[in-house]
Design an enzyme around this catalytic site. Structure first.
Site, PDB file in Angstrom:
ATOM      1  N   ASP A  77      56.864  99.037  70.330  1.00  0.00           N
ATOM      2  CA  ASP A  77      58.043  98.267  69.924  1.00  0.00           C
ATOM      3  C   ASP A  77      58.683  97.632  71.151  1.00  0.00           C
ATOM      4  O   ASP A  77      58.557  98.132  72.281  1.00  0.00           O
ATOM      5  CB  ASP A  77      59.041  99.143  69.166  1.00  0.00           C
ATOM      6  CG  ASP A  77      59.623 100.279  70.007  1.00  0.00           C
ATOM      7  OD1 ASP A  77      58.837 100.953  70.698  1.00  0.00           O
ATOM      8  OD2 ASP A  77      60.848 100.486  69.970  1.00  0.00           O
ATOM      9  N   GLU A 142      60.879 103.522  70.462  1.00  0.00           N
ATOM     10  CA  GLU A 142      61.406 103.883  71.779  1.00  0.00           C
ATOM     11  C   GLU A 142      62.595 103.004  72.156  1.00  0.00           C
ATOM     12  O   GLU A 142      63.554 103.484  72.772  1.00  0.00           O
ATOM     13  CB  GLU A 142      60.303 103.760  72.842  1.00  0.00           C
ATOM     14  CG  GLU A 142      60.605 104.496  74.139  1.00  0.00           C
ATOM     15  CD  GLU A 142      61.398 103.692  75.146  1.00  0.00           C
ATOM     16  OE1 GLU A 142      61.874 104.280  76.135  1.00  0.00           O
ATOM     17  OE2 GLU A 142      61.563 102.461  74.945  1.00  0.00           O
TER      18      GLU A 142
END
Length: 387
Positions: A77, A142
């Site tokens: 991500d 994250e």
């Protein structure tokens, strides 16, 4: 075009082309699964949930059933692009020019993920063996709340009976050049607010009002009066910063009725979020003429941790030095990372590409750095399994 790209560089480019802004998978995990499965990896993509947050898809892939177990961890991500018109190249195009790969997530941290995968597959293609197991733990959470990603992926894997012996997390760690720095720990993070109640009134009739800013200033001064600590052998001193002051008042002739300050502390391993919260309460309680205030301590999942120098740290450090000629500085600087969760399961270090452009407009990474990182990871694989 770009037929001479290494596997790691090509995979980084393909991952950058996946618009995987948290919490969107964006095709990144599907791409990784397609790359790993032909090599015999057992791949799972569990989705985790938490009330009030978006569902997040993650990836767990394992080759081998025995120990020792080497883990490569990371995230696909990325943070939002911001104003796309400010970019000199489209953020999800994966443009390559003059030996540089451009795009959101290029350095943070799709290059690290791609280099780890390429290192393992290059090793296998060369006839190398894995006398144990290799595991990939890749999250899509994250850059977000970090509630439905690595922390739950580790719990999920442990519930399946998995155990790990060492982990390399591919976050961008090098300030200037490959080999500069590896992370062996991270500071913790605790956020807090102080809210002070006053009595609103006209500035010309101050005796009929009570200015909350006066009390807030005394409370703030008490928190900053003395250092929290002087640091430790592996950590800088803990640091408290005020980041926002709010009074909600736009009139110069009005004494506000309330004031609030927000702050954050990055703390070393002398503290936990609990003991630090108690220290804040102690300091505030010592203020004379205490105003009517409320201290709000926000929940923290970011405790300070250290992977002490030892066999695993030395193994990775030697791999870095053997490829780059530099002995990396062992550091605990920077923000938080998912290493704070992994450290509860096995020794973990962080080493990745140069991070000068992470989260910036025109994020980019040198192709040579991707290939150097791949070589370092491959050397670490050989040293870990004593090949």
């Amino acid at each position: 075009m770009f037929a001479d790209l290494s596997r790691a560089a090509a995979l980084t480019r393909d991952l950058v082309r996946c618009a995987s802004v948290t919490p969107e998978e964006g095709g990144a995990l599907a791409l990784i699964e397609a790359v790993l499965k032909p090599y015999g990896f057992d791949v799972h993509r569990p989705v985790f949930s938490e009330a009030g947050t978006a569902d997040v898809e993650n990836l767990h892939a394992r080759l081998g059933t025995e120990g020792p177990v080497l883990v490569f961890a990371g995230h696909t991500d990325v943070v939002p692009t911001g104003d796309v018109s400010a970019w000199s190249r489209a953020p999800f195009e994966g443009a390559i020019e003059d030996g540089v790969l451009w795009g959101r997530g290029a350095c943070d941290m799709k290059a690290g993920v791609a280099a780890a995968i390429a290192a393992v597959l290059d090793h296998l293609d060369a006839g190398g063996k894995i006398p144990g197991s290799v595991v990939f733990l890749i999250t899509g959470d994250e850059e977000g709340p970090a509630l439905n990603g690595t922390v739950k992926l580790l719990e999920w894997a442990t519930a399946r009976g998995e155990r790990f012996d060492g982990c390399i997390l591919g976050e961008p760690t090098n300030p200037q050049a490959m080999g500069d720095m590896m992370k062996i720990g991270r500071r913790g993070s605790l956020s807090f607010d102080i809210e002070v109640e006053g009595v609103q009134g006209h500035v010309a009739y101050q005796h009929l009002a009570k200015n909350p800013i006066d009390g807030l200033m005394r409370l703030m001064a008490a928190l900053k009066a003395t250092p929290l600590d002087l640091g430790t052998p592996h950590f800088l001193p803990s640091n408290l910063e005020f980041t926002t002051i709010e009074v909600g008042n736009k009139a110069r002739n009005v004494i506000p009725g309330a004031a609030r300050v927000e702050g954050n502390i990055r703390f070393n391993d002398l503290w936990t979020s609990v003991t630090l919260g108690e220290e804040l309460k102690r300091r505030l309680a010592g203020v004379n003429d205490v105003p009517d205030y409320r201290l709000v301590l926000h929940p923290s999942n970011a405790e300070a941790f250290l992977t002490p120098p030892g066999p695993f740290v030395e193994l990775v450090s030697e791999a870095v030095q053997s490829v780059t000629g530099r002995k990396p500085e062992l550091s605990t600087t920077g923000g938080t990372s998912d290493a704070r969760f992994i450290r509860n399961y096995c020794p973990v270090i962080e080493f990745g590409v140069v991070g000068q452009t992470m989260h910036k407009v025109d994020e980019r990474v040198a192709i040579s750095d991707i290939d150097t990182l791949t070589a370092i990871y491959r050397r670490a694989i050989e040293r870990f399994f004593r090949l």
